[in-house]
Design a protein around this motif. Structure first.
Motif, PDB file in Angstrom:
ATOM      1  N   ASP A  98       0.841  -1.194   0.000  1.00 38.29           N
ATOM      2  CA  ASP A  98       0.000   0.000   0.000  1.00 38.29           C
ATOM      3  C   ASP A  98       0.883   1.254   0.000  1.00 38.29           C
ATOM      4  OD1 ASP A  98      -1.756   2.077   0.525  1.00 38.29           O
ATOM      5  OD2 ASP A  98      -2.749   1.081   2.206  1.00 38.29           O
ATOM      6  N   ASP A 202      -2.259 -12.975   7.981  1.00 38.42           N
ATOM      7  CA  ASP A 202      -2.105 -12.024   6.875  1.00 38.42           C
ATOM      8  C   ASP A 202      -2.163 -10.601   7.436  1.00 38.42           C
ATOM      9  OD1 ASP A 202      -2.066 -10.580   4.555  1.00 38.42           O
ATOM     10  OD2 ASP A 202      -4.030 -11.243   3.842  1.00 38.42           O
ATOM     11  N   SER A 204      -1.053  -7.986   5.514  1.00 36.26           N
ATOM     12  CA  SER A 204      -0.857  -7.118   4.356  1.00 36.26           C
ATOM     13  C   SER A 204      -1.827  -5.942   4.329  1.00 36.26           C
ATOM     14  CB  SER A 204      -0.983  -7.921   3.060  1.00 36.26           C
ATOM     15  OG  SER A 204      -2.278  -8.487   2.939  1.00 36.26           O
ATOM     16  N   LYS A 205      -2.986  -6.112   4.940  1.00 37.80           N
ATOM     17  CA  LYS A 205      -3.984  -5.040   4.970  1.00 37.80           C
ATOM     18  C   LYS A 205      -4.227  -4.564   6.402  1.00 37.80           C
ATOM     19  CE  LYS A 205      -6.356  -6.369   0.707  1.00 37.80           C
ATOM     20  NZ  LYS A 205      -5.309  -7.322   0.287  1.00 37.80           N
ATOM     21  N   PRO A 207      -2.517  -1.826   8.412  1.00 35.55           N
ATOM     22  CA  PRO A 207      -1.511  -0.759   8.488  1.00 35.55           C
ATOM     23  C   PRO A 207      -1.014  -0.471   9.898  1.00 35.55           C
ATOM     24  CG  PRO A 207      -3.685   0.131   7.962  1.00 35.55           C
ATOM     25  CD  PRO A 207      -3.780  -1.352   7.824  1.00 35.55           C
ATOM     26  N   TYR A 238      -1.616   8.036   7.833  1.00 37.08           N
ATOM     27  CA  TYR A 238      -2.099   7.375   6.619  1.00 37.08           C
ATOM     28  C   TYR A 238      -2.946   8.335   5.792  1.00 37.08           C
ATOM     29  CZ  TYR A 238      -4.075   3.665   3.662  1.00 37.08           C
ATOM     30  OH  TYR A 238      -4.452   2.880   2.582  1.00 37.08           O
TER      31      TYR A 238
END
Length: 250
Positions: A98, A202, A204-205, A207, A238
């Motif tokens: 991201d 996981d 990955s998503k 933050p 973000y």
């Protein structure tokens, strides 16, 4: 006076304000604070600077705070990140991460730097310090290069996987101090975290989790929790990163 012709020491007297430990910062103190400027900001030699800096920055209406301490203004953050917008987006695409998170982490690192980043000098004398705008440590960079996640110069034999362990810190520093490599190494570090934790969960998503892990090591497990730093990266920085990259992506 000198001590064994090796170092200098101030003579004791009734007034402490003119002694060396009040007026200066020692090499030991600088080394202690390589990764955290907060370790030295309350020393007498820097207190005057901090007091003036804090009073001046409070005048601004868009000041950003970390742990209750004013750091920099949103305008300063924007001016800092805008020149690297395209680089951030490209590095994120390469690592399939991201871009807004990458930008948010760069914002966090920028806000935590001391004045003019006092500490890059340490790499030149062989210490493992964090370097550049992404504050990636030299040993982390070495590991990422060895794993093949990013190589600043594939044509340099000293950076090849079989040679990188023998390459000295000062040489690696020469590469990773540059924004191009610093940003790409930050993206590669985020990718490495995702891969290292994949066996358990996981992230990955996530933050806030990635923002937390970027600046600290945790052995991978199935139930990671963010710290305050990661929460601020995900919850505040973000959005700032997203606005900057959206408006300056060309």
């Amino acid at each position: 006076h000198t001590v064994r012709d090796n170092y200098i020491r101030s003579n004791p007297n009734k007034t402490a304000e003119d002694n060396l430990d009040i007026l200066t910062i020692s090499s030991h103190q600088l080394e202690k604070s390589l990764h955290h400027y907060d370790e030295i900001k309350d020393y007498p030699a820097l207190q005057g600077y901090e007091e003036i800096r804090n009073e001046n920055i409070k005048i601004s209406t868009d000041v950003i705070f970390i742990a209750g301490c004013p750091r920099k203004t949103k305008s300063e953050v924007t001016n800092h990140l805008v020149p690297y917008s395209s680089l951030i987006i490209k590095a994120a695409q390469t690592q399939k991460i991201d871009p807004n998170l990458l930008g948010a982490i760069l914002i966090d690192e920028y806000l935590r730097l001391g004045p003019d980043d006092l500490f890059d000098w340490a790499a030149k004398i062989g210490l493992d310090t964090s370097v550049g705008i992404a504050q990636v440590s030299i040993e982390t960079a070495r590991s990422l290069i060895k794993r093949g996640l990013y190589n600043p110069n594939p044509n340099d034999p000293k950076l090849e996987a079989e040679n990188i362990d023998k390459t000295n810190k000062a040489y690696i520093y020469g590469y990773i101090k540059k924004p191009l490599h610093s940003v790409n190494l930050a993206a590669a570090k985020i990718r490495s975290l995702i891969e290292d934790w994949q066996k358990y969960t996981d992230i990955s998503k996530a933050p806030a989790i990635l923002g937390s892990l970027y600046s600290m090591y945790k052995k991978p497990h199935s139930n990671p929790e963010p710290n305050d730093r990661g929460r601020q990266i995900a919850g505040e920085f973000y959005g700032i990163s997203e606005d900057i990259l959206k408006n300056n992506s060309n």
